[in-house]
Design a protein around this motif. Structure first.
Motif, short mmCIF file in Angstrom:
data_model
loop_
_atom_site.label_atom_id
_atom_site.label_comp_id
_atom_site.label_asym_id
_atom_site.label_seq_id
_atom_site.Cartn_x
_atom_site.Cartn_y
_atom_site.Cartn_z
N HIS A 1 -70.63 -20.64 47.14
CA HIS A 1 -70.74 -21.90 46.87
C HIS A 1 -69.69 -22.96 47.32
O HIS A 1 -68.52 -22.78 47.35
CB HIS A 1 -70.99 -22.14 45.28
CG HIS A 1 -71.86 -21.08 44.65
ND1 HIS A 1 -73.27 -21.55 44.46
CD2 HIS A 1 -71.54 -19.76 44.24
CE1 HIS A 1 -73.83 -20.41 43.97
NE2 HIS A 1 -72.83 -19.52 43.77
N ILE A 2 -70.26 -24.13 47.76
CA ILE A 2 -69.34 -25.05 48.38
C ILE A 2 -69.63 -26.48 47.57
O ILE A 2 -70.96 -26.91 47.54
CB ILE A 2 -69.55 -25.38 49.81
CG1 ILE A 2 -69.02 -24.30 50.67
CG2 ILE A 2 -68.91 -27.02 50.32
CD1 ILE A 2 -69.44 -24.29 51.97
N LEU A 3 -68.80 -27.12 46.93
CA LEU A 3 -68.84 -28.46 46.39
C LEU A 3 -67.96 -29.59 47.03
O LEU A 3 -67.03 -29.36 47.39
CB LEU A 3 -68.51 -28.44 44.93
CG LEU A 3 -69.12 -27.45 43.99
CD1 LEU A 3 -68.40 -27.55 42.43
CD2 LEU A 3 -70.39 -27.65 43.79
N LEU A 4 -68.87 -30.27 47.81
CA LEU A 4 -68.24 -31.50 48.50
C LEU A 4 -67.93 -32.82 47.58
O LEU A 4 -68.63 -33.11 46.83
CB LEU A 4 -69.01 -31.76 49.76
CG LEU A 4 -68.93 -30.62 50.77
CD1 LEU A 4 -69.97 -31.10 52.00
CD2 LEU A 4 -67.99 -30.05 51.41
N ASN B 1 -74.33 -21.81 49.42
CA ASN B 1 -75.10 -23.14 48.51
C ASN B 1 -74.09 -24.44 48.85
O ASN B 1 -72.98 -24.20 48.13
CB ASN B 1 -75.26 -22.79 47.17
CG ASN B 1 -76.25 -21.38 47.15
OD1 ASN B 1 -77.47 -21.38 47.13
ND2 ASN B 1 -75.52 -20.54 46.55
N VAL B 2 -74.52 -25.07 49.57
CA VAL B 2 -73.83 -26.30 49.70
C VAL B 2 -74.26 -27.59 48.65
O VAL B 2 -75.36 -28.05 48.84
CB VAL B 2 -73.68 -26.88 50.98
CG1 VAL B 2 -73.05 -28.32 51.33
CG2 VAL B 2 -73.50 -25.82 52.15
N HIS B 3 -73.46 -28.12 47.83
CA HIS B 3 -73.48 -29.26 47.03
C HIS B 3 -72.73 -30.45 47.32
O HIS B 3 -71.75 -30.26 47.39
CB HIS B 3 -73.54 -28.79 45.73
CG HIS B 3 -74.16 -27.84 45.33
ND1 HIS B 3 -74.06 -26.46 45.40
CD2 HIS B 3 -75.34 -27.76 44.37
CE1 HIS B 3 -74.87 -25.51 44.78
NE2 HIS B 3 -75.82 -26.10 44.33
N ILE C 1 -77.66 -34.51 51.91
CA ILE C 1 -76.34 -33.88 52.40
C ILE C 1 -76.61 -33.29 53.69
O ILE C 1 -75.78 -33.35 54.47
CB ILE C 1 -75.89 -33.18 51.37
CG1 ILE C 1 -74.33 -32.68 52.06
CG2 ILE C 1 -76.84 -32.07 50.84
CD1 ILE C 1 -73.55 -33.68 52.12
N LYS C 2 -77.52 -32.51 54.21
CA LYS C 2 -78.00 -31.71 55.29
C LYS C 2 -78.01 -32.91 56.47
O LYS C 2 -77.33 -32.48 57.32
CB LYS C 2 -79.17 -30.95 55.03
CG LYS C 2 -79.32 -30.01 56.36
CD LYS C 2 -80.68 -29.37 56.33
CE LYS C 2 -80.60 -28.21 57.73
NZ LYS C 2 -81.86 -27.52 57.53
N GLU C 3 -78.71 -33.99 55.95
CA GLU C 3 -78.79 -34.90 57.02
C GLU C 3 -77.38 -35.41 57.39
O GLU C 3 -77.04 -35.51 58.72
CB GLU C 3 -79.71 -35.91 56.73
CG GLU C 3 -81.12 -35.31 56.79
CD GLU C 3 -82.07 -36.31 55.93
OE1 GLU C 3 -83.59 -36.27 56.52
OE2 GLU C 3 -81.84 -37.25 55.23
#
Length: 678
Positions: free
Chosen positions: A63-66, A91-93, A102-104
């Protein structure tokens, strides 16, 4: 809980002989428990972390939390080695807005003008989720989020392990009351008014470790005001006020040498000593590790957190996915962003449009209304997503602002009660003089001039995101990787329609008298319809039936979280779905009734027949409230069993074709071509 710092520098990565001890990589922190890994930010420090993880081979369900998407917090993303390994799962949050996901946002830094590979070249299985204020469960770590005061949407994170160990990560953040950047944090004793700075301090009250932006010191602040960063004095005073055990000074200025960091660290420690505090202060350094242990047996969500900031709504996947429950009787809600289907409108009482030119890019339409006697009538008629009023600093402006806010709250019904009401004031002194009156009238947020365009745009987006919204996107199951793998192995996604499935949905439509019946398969980021019996208006008024929708707005994403049938008698009365675009959108389905029976297939890895994955649903939908009795539920389960058998037959056909390689066999089976969606 083990905390490893891979990058602690702010703004830009640097390599220099005077930056050896504390390091020059930008923000990246790794948090590990026995079963969960969370990466906080993906600055240049993420490169070294990625190399370590590849060697260890721990690459699934990570997991990644930005905190936000400024370069120094995402520049390591394209260089993160695990992203280029097939089978790696991440999993990117990150904070979400209205105009792009966030993907864009992450894709933009990997466009061909800036990087040789696009985000679609990454071979790992990566899911992206947008967040707002609230809470979510990540493995065995409970995460609370809070907006920070920066010039782009930025989240701070409070993490609590199952043993009660807590850390908070708050970067980048500037004091709301800018005088505190110089004077230090001050909380008014016996005051009933909780300021934004108080709420920020309460967010990390009592944590075992706080990693906080301390890029500047008070003597520098006159040059850096408005940059969106804190001072050491402000942060140390907050920690002393709310009982933080250890503070790690973080986001060091890129020009700060090791010796200068030492001096700042000593100043912070001296400040603690002068206050007779027990706070331990360290300066974060690259490639350092801390082990945190809880010896106090603290309860879930430490009692140090004030009632005003405790997160609230928890989606409990072990409780048959019933309507979200409140935690400590607060109402902050799920951290997942509700992607709003229509542009957001802001009514602005302001003589100058220069500060709001960029709102359109944020998916926000600005409507400028003259601040006169008809202001409230126009606002009530338009019912925008947010109201912004400029206070000019005199008593007449104060009276007008308070009266207008009261009228909006009193006469606007449900909308008027919930709409964010933001007021700009000319200086801090004006705010202190009128804040109590304004808060009582219903003002939800204040901004002190002067401010940059990016800053006010962020506060507007923050206000809209904080608006009460009755919509909880589905939780991602813990077994998501294996579940999706089992779905893809069927080779059914994106195949042509087949009568054997269409007969089932058509029969269900007649038996249950339902205008819409779907066989919905829940993929990584979408739900795709293998079959549909459609006897209601097509969304948007077109003739072509949709073949899929986003997973975040799906009802079926909730239904696959339990073996039991999910029944929603009236979606407009259900806190999970009332504001969902499939319910509320003018041109959408306007779903009122939903009933979904999970479709289960054997776990292809275990070989145990009892171990099954929920890959989708057979669901019934109506545009009017309905009920369903036990006999009908039994029938629906029987129909779902028929669908499951056809799906398994689907896989057996594939196996037969691959084993024989016979063109005649393929032709006789009339098997449509299939595509595996990765």
């Amino acid at each position: 809980m083990i905390v490893s710092i891979w990058g602690c520098r702010g703004s830009i990565a640097r390599s220099h002989k005077d930056l050896i001890r504390y390091g020059g990589n930008t923000s990246c922190v790794e948090v590990e428990t026995e079963s969960t890994r969370i990466v906080l930010d993906m600055g240049s420090g993420a490169y070294d972390l990625g190399q370590k993880l590849v060697k260890k081979g721990k690459l699934t369900n990570q997991h990644i939390l930005l905190s936000h998407t400024h370069w120094d917090h995402i520049q390591g993303f394209p260089f993160f080695a695990p992203f280029f390994i097939k089978g790696s799962e991440w999993n990117v949050h990150a904070p979400g807005g209205f105009s792009n996901t966030i993907k864009e946002k992450l894709s933009s830094q990997m466009s061909h003008e800036f990087f040789p590979l696009s985000i679609d070249n990454l071979e790992a299985n990566i899911s992206y989720r947008d967040l707002k204020e609230g809470e979510l469960q990540v493995g065995d770590i409970h995460v609370a989020t809070q907006y920070l005061n920066h010039n782009v949407l930025t989240l701070g994170y409070r993490l609590e392990a199952s043993d009660g160990t807590t850390i908070a990560y708050c970067t980048d953040h500037e004091p709301y009351d800018r005088t505190m950047a110089v004077k230090g944090y001050q909380r008014k004793e016996n005051s009933t008014v909780i300021t934004p700075d108080d709420k920020h301090a309460d967010f990390f009250a009592g944590v075992d470790l706080l990693i906080h932006d301390t890029q500047y010191v008070a003597s520098e602040y006159h040059k850096t005001e408005g940059y969106g960063h804190a001072t050491v004095e402000y942060v140390v005073d907050m920690c002393l006020a709310v009982g933080v055990k250890k503070l790690a000074l973080f986001h060091h200025d890129p020009n700060r040498t090791d010796d200068q960091v030492d001096e700042i660290l000593q100043m912070a420690q001296d400040r603690v000593k002068a206050a007779n505090g027990t706070l331990q202060v360290i300066a974060a350094s690259d490639n350092s590790t801390m082990k945190l242990e809880n010896s106090e047996g603290k309860p879930h969500f430490s009692q140090g957190v004030s009632e005003s900031t405790k997160p609230a709504v928890i989606v409990d996947i072990e409780d048959d996915v019933q309507p979200s429950k409140t935690h400590n009787e607060t109402s902050k809600g799920s951290a997942f962003v509700q992607q709003l289907a229509t542009p957001q409108e802001v009514v602005i009482s302001h003589p100058s449009r220069d500060s709001f030119e960029g709102l359109q890019a944020d998916g926000v339409d600005a409507v400028y209304v003259k601040d006169d006697e008809s202001f409230v009538d126009r606002v009530l008629k338009r019912q925008p997503s947010l109201v912004l009023v400029r206070h000019t600093g005199d008593s007449q402006s104060t009276n007008c602002m308070i009266e207008n806010c009261k009228r909006v709250r009193l006469n606007g019904g449900e909308w008027g009660h919930a709409v964010p009401y933001l007021v700009t004031v000319p200086n801090q002194a004006t705010l202190e003089a009128i804040k109590s009156q304004g808060d009582s009238a219903g003002v939800t947020d204040w901004v002190v001039e002067p401010f940059k365009q990016s800053y006010i745009r962020t506060r507007i987006r923050m206000g809209i995101a904080r608006r009460t919204c009755r919509w909880v996107p589905p939780v991602i199951p813990d077994n998501e990787g294996a579940r999706v793998k089992a779905l893809w192995a069927l080779r059914v996604l994106d195949t042509a329609p087949e009568k054997r499935f269409d007969r089932i949905t058509s029969l269900c439509s007649k038996v249950f008298d339902m205008p819409l019946v779907l066989i919905s398969l829940v993929d990584t980021n979408r739900q795709w319809f293998k079959s549909s019996a459609w006897h209601c208006p097509i969304p948007g008024g077109g003739k072509e039936k949709p073949s899929e929708t986003g997973r975040d707005i799906s009802f079926c994403g909730h239904a696959i979280l339990s073996d039991k049938i999910l029944v929603v008698p009236d979606a407009t009365q259900d806190e999970r779905f009332a504001d969902n675009p499939l319910v509320s959108d003018v041109d959408g389905l306007k779903i009122r009734f939903y009933c979904g029976c999970p479709l289960k297939i054997p776990n292809i890895d275990s070989g145990v027949d009892e171990a099954k994955h929920r890959i989708g649903t057979l669901c019934l939908i109506d545009q009017r409230p309905r009920e369903i009795d036990d006999h009908q539920k039994t029938l629906l389960k029987d129909f779902a069993g028929m669908v499951e058998q056809e799906l398994l037959n689907f896989k057996q056909v594939d196996a037969m074709m691959e084993a024989t390689g016979s063109v005649a066999t393929k032709k006789s089976l009339k098997r449509p071509s299939a595509a595996v969606v990765a």
